[in-house]
Design a protein around this motif. Structure first.
Motif, PDB file in Angstrom:
ATOM      1  N   ASN A 174       0.818  -1.166   0.059  1.00 60.58           N
ATOM      2  CA  ASN A 174      -0.047   0.099  -0.017  1.00 60.58           C
ATOM      3  C   ASN A 174       0.805   1.208   0.118  1.00 60.58           C
ATOM      4  O   ASN A 174       0.351   2.293   0.609  1.00 60.58           O
ATOM      5  N   GLY A 175       1.960   0.939  -0.711  1.00 54.73           N
ATOM      6  CA  GLY A 175       2.615   2.367  -0.799  1.00 54.73           C
ATOM      7  C   GLY A 175       3.473   3.057   0.156  1.00 54.73           C
ATOM      8  O   GLY A 175       3.733   4.027   0.689  1.00 54.73           O
ATOM      9  N   PHE A 176       3.822   2.255   1.297  1.00 53.76           N
ATOM     10  CA  PHE A 176       4.364   2.846   2.630  1.00 53.76           C
ATOM     11  C   PHE A 176       5.833   3.395   2.142  1.00 53.76           C
ATOM     12  O   PHE A 176       6.482   2.865   1.451  1.00 53.76           O
ATOM     13  N   VAL A 177       5.931   4.397   2.871  1.00 59.14           N
ATOM     14  CA  VAL A 177       7.253   5.425   2.618  1.00 59.14           C
ATOM     15  C   VAL A 177       8.089   5.329   3.743  1.00 59.14           C
ATOM     16  O   VAL A 177       9.216   4.981   3.693  1.00 59.14           O
ATOM     17  N   ASP A 178       7.378   5.772   5.171  1.00 61.20           N
ATOM     18  CA  ASP A 178       8.385   5.653   6.232  1.00 61.20           C
ATOM     19  C   ASP A 178       7.173   5.718   7.474  1.00 61.20           C
ATOM     20  O   ASP A 178       6.308   5.915   7.132  1.00 61.20           O
ATOM     21  N   LEU A 179       7.894   5.280   8.590  1.00 61.09           N
ATOM     22  CA  LEU A 179       7.108   5.138   9.667  1.00 61.09           C
ATOM     23  C   LEU A 179       8.065   6.092  10.997  1.00 61.09           C
ATOM     24  O   LEU A 179       9.107   5.688  10.983  1.00 61.09           O
ATOM     25  N   HIS A 180       7.222   6.844  11.481  1.00 58.29           N
ATOM     26  CA  HIS A 180       7.818   7.591  12.767  1.00 58.29           C
ATOM     27  C   HIS A 180       6.953   7.310  13.932  1.00 58.29           C
ATOM     28  O   HIS A 180       5.903   7.084  13.831  1.00 58.29           O
ATOM     29  N   VAL A 181       7.963   6.817  14.945  1.00 61.59           N
ATOM     30  CA  VAL A 181       7.263   6.400  16.130  1.00 61.59           C
ATOM     31  C   VAL A 181       7.617   7.325  17.558  1.00 61.59           C
ATOM     32  O   VAL A 181       8.738   7.883  17.556  1.00 61.59           O
ATOM     33  N   ALA A 182       6.665   7.602  18.567  1.00 61.52           N
ATOM     34  CA  ALA A 182       7.016   8.182  19.639  1.00 61.52           C
ATOM     35  C   ALA A 182       6.278   7.392  20.753  1.00 61.52           C
ATOM     36  O   ALA A 182       5.209   6.815  20.405  1.00 61.52           O
ATOM     37  N   ALA A 217       1.504   4.833  32.994  1.00 62.36           N
ATOM     38  CA  ALA A 217       0.690   5.162  31.661  1.00 62.36           C
ATOM     39  C   ALA A 217       1.579   5.309  30.696  1.00 62.36           C
ATOM     40  O   ALA A 217       2.438   5.918  30.523  1.00 62.36           O
ATOM     41  N   VAL A 218       1.266   4.612  29.392  1.00 62.94           N
ATOM     42  CA  VAL A 218       2.295   4.652  28.125  1.00 62.94           C
ATOM     43  C   VAL A 218       1.344   4.869  26.952  1.00 62.94           C
ATOM     44  O   VAL A 218       0.388   4.136  27.000  1.00 62.94           O
ATOM     45  N   ILE A 219       1.693   5.832  26.192  1.00 66.44           N
ATOM     46  CA  ILE A 219       1.048   5.879  24.982  1.00 66.44           C
ATOM     47  C   ILE A 219       1.940   5.955  24.013  1.00 66.44           C
ATOM     48  O   ILE A 219       2.769   6.292  23.904  1.00 66.44           O
ATOM     49  N   LYS A 220       1.564   5.036  22.829  1.00 61.56           N
ATOM     50  CA  LYS A 220       2.445   4.881  21.672  1.00 61.56           C
ATOM     51  C   LYS A 220       1.829   5.370  20.593  1.00 61.56           C
ATOM     52  O   LYS A 220       0.666   5.148  20.271  1.00 61.56           O
ATOM     53  N   LEU A 221       2.473   6.342  19.692  1.00 66.03           N
ATOM     54  CA  LEU A 221       2.128   6.883  18.738  1.00 66.03           C
ATOM     55  C   LEU A 221       2.858   6.546  17.198  1.00 66.03           C
ATOM     56  O   LEU A 221       4.313   6.934  17.444  1.00 66.03           O
ATOM     57  N   GLU A 222       2.085   6.067  16.288  1.00 67.22           N
ATOM     58  CA  GLU A 222       2.917   5.562  15.097  1.00 67.22           C
ATOM     59  C   GLU A 222       2.182   6.344  14.035  1.00 67.22           C
ATOM     60  O   GLU A 222       1.071   6.505  13.820  1.00 67.22           O
ATOM     61  N   ILE A 223       2.980   6.810  13.213  1.00 68.49           N
ATOM     62  CA  ILE A 223       2.740   7.566  12.046  1.00 68.49           C
ATOM     63  C   ILE A 223       3.399   7.139  10.661  1.00 68.49           C
ATOM     64  O   ILE A 223       4.472   7.144  10.404  1.00 68.49           O
ATOM     65  N   TYR A 224       2.518   6.363  10.044  1.00 72.18           N
ATOM     66  CA  TYR A 224       2.808   5.600   8.770  1.00 72.18           C
ATOM     67  C   TYR A 224       2.403   6.645   7.634  1.00 72.18           C
ATOM     68  O   TYR A 224       1.370   7.179   7.555  1.00 72.18           O
ATOM     69  N   ARG A 225       3.614   6.868   6.824  1.00 75.77           N
ATOM     70  CA  ARG A 225       3.417   7.826   5.482  1.00 75.77           C
ATOM     71  C   ARG A 225       3.228   6.773   4.394  1.00 75.77           C
ATOM     72  O   ARG A 225       4.160   6.092   4.137  1.00 75.77           O
ATOM     73  N   HIS A 226       2.448   6.999   3.405  1.00 72.61           N
ATOM     74  CA  HIS A 226       2.314   6.074   2.279  1.00 72.61           C
ATOM     75  C   HIS A 226       2.389   7.276   1.168  1.00 72.61           C
ATOM     76  O   HIS A 226       2.370   8.454   1.289  1.00 72.61           O
ATOM     77  N   SER A 227       2.692   6.630   0.039  1.00 69.34           N
ATOM     78  CA  SER A 227       2.881   7.434  -1.375  1.00 69.34           C
ATOM     79  C   SER A 227       1.655   8.199  -1.752  1.00 69.34           C
ATOM     80  O   SER A 227       1.813   9.083  -2.674  1.00 69.34           O
ATOM     81  N   GLY A 228       0.327   8.010  -1.137  1.00 70.66           N
ATOM     82  CA  GLY A 228      -0.813   8.692  -1.799  1.00 70.66           C
ATOM     83  C   GLY A 228      -1.784   8.366  -0.855  1.00 70.66           C
ATOM     84  O   GLY A 228      -1.778   7.454   0.144  1.00 70.66           O
ATOM     85  N   ASN A 229      -2.964   9.426  -0.751  1.00 69.54           N
ATOM     86  CA  ASN A 229      -3.881   9.118   0.224  1.00 69.54           C
ATOM     87  C   ASN A 229      -4.787   7.928  -0.041  1.00 69.54           C
ATOM     88  O   ASN A 229      -5.390   7.366   0.877  1.00 69.54           O
ATOM     89  N   THR A 230      -4.792   7.412  -1.258  1.00 69.37           N
ATOM     90  CA  THR A 230      -5.740   6.139  -1.554  1.00 69.37           C
ATOM     91  C   THR A 230      -4.915   5.152  -0.898  1.00 69.37           C
ATOM     92  O   THR A 230      -5.614   4.110  -0.320  1.00 69.37           O
ATOM     93  N   LEU A 231      -3.865   4.862  -1.062  1.00 69.50           N
ATOM     94  CA  LEU A 231      -2.885   4.041  -0.491  1.00 69.50           C
ATOM     95  C   LEU A 231      -3.177   3.933   1.076  1.00 69.50           C
ATOM     96  O   LEU A 231      -3.058   2.894   1.712  1.00 69.50           O
ATOM     97  N   ALA A 232      -3.032   5.064   1.791  1.00 65.26           N
ATOM     98  CA  ALA A 232      -3.108   5.266   3.102  1.00 65.26           C
ATOM     99  C   ALA A 232      -4.412   4.873   3.686  1.00 65.26           C
ATOM    100  O   ALA A 232      -4.677   4.022   4.559  1.00 65.26           O
TER     101      ALA A 232
END
Length: 131
Positions: free
Chosen positions: A59-67, A74-89
């Motif tokens: 699905n056009g994965f470009v990169d993933l940033h995690v915090a 209390a633990v909160i994990k945030l994962e931001i996946y960037r794809h090459s287009g909105n349709t692929l996301a």
């Protein structure tokens, strides 16, 4: 309270991501933020999500940033996946959702399920989880 924190992170990301291609993690009062995760690329995505990497790559994965946000236990994990287009996301987002999830008006579309909020906006697929 937990849902309010998750929504704060989600809205913080939405406003930041729409301004720039750089990932800027929002601060959360009282929480320590850890951002020393590597930026995952197509070459090493398997190191983070071994079993699901192929679906993301298709699905056009470009990169993933995690915090990770921590406050006492209390633990909160945030994962931001960037794809090459909105349709692929949307493609990866829709492959992980279920009709039984509680949908919400977040990003272009989002849902809450079992201590997590997932949504997509533009070419980003965002996962916010609590542990």
């Amino acid at each position: 309270m937990r849902n309010r924190i998750l929504l704060f992170l989600a809205f913080g990301f939405i406003s930041t991501a729409s301004l720039s291609q750089d990932i800027v993690f929002p601060q959360l009062n009282g929480y320590k933020i850890r951002t020393d995760y590597p930026v995952y690329l197509p070459d090493n995505l398997w190191d983070f999500i071994n079993g699901a990497a192929d679906n993301y790559l298709a699905n056009g994965f470009v990169d993933l940033h995690v915090a990770e946000y921590k406050k006492a236990k209390a633990v909160i994990k945030l994962e931001i996946y960037r794809h090459s287009g909105n349709t692929l996301a949307f493609g990866i987002y829709s492959s992980e959702r279920s009709p039984s999830f509680r949908f919400m008006n977040l990003g272009a579309q989002g849902y809450a399920a079992d201590g997590s909020i997932n949504f997509f906006k533009g070419n980003y697929y965002v996962k916010i989880r609590t542990y």
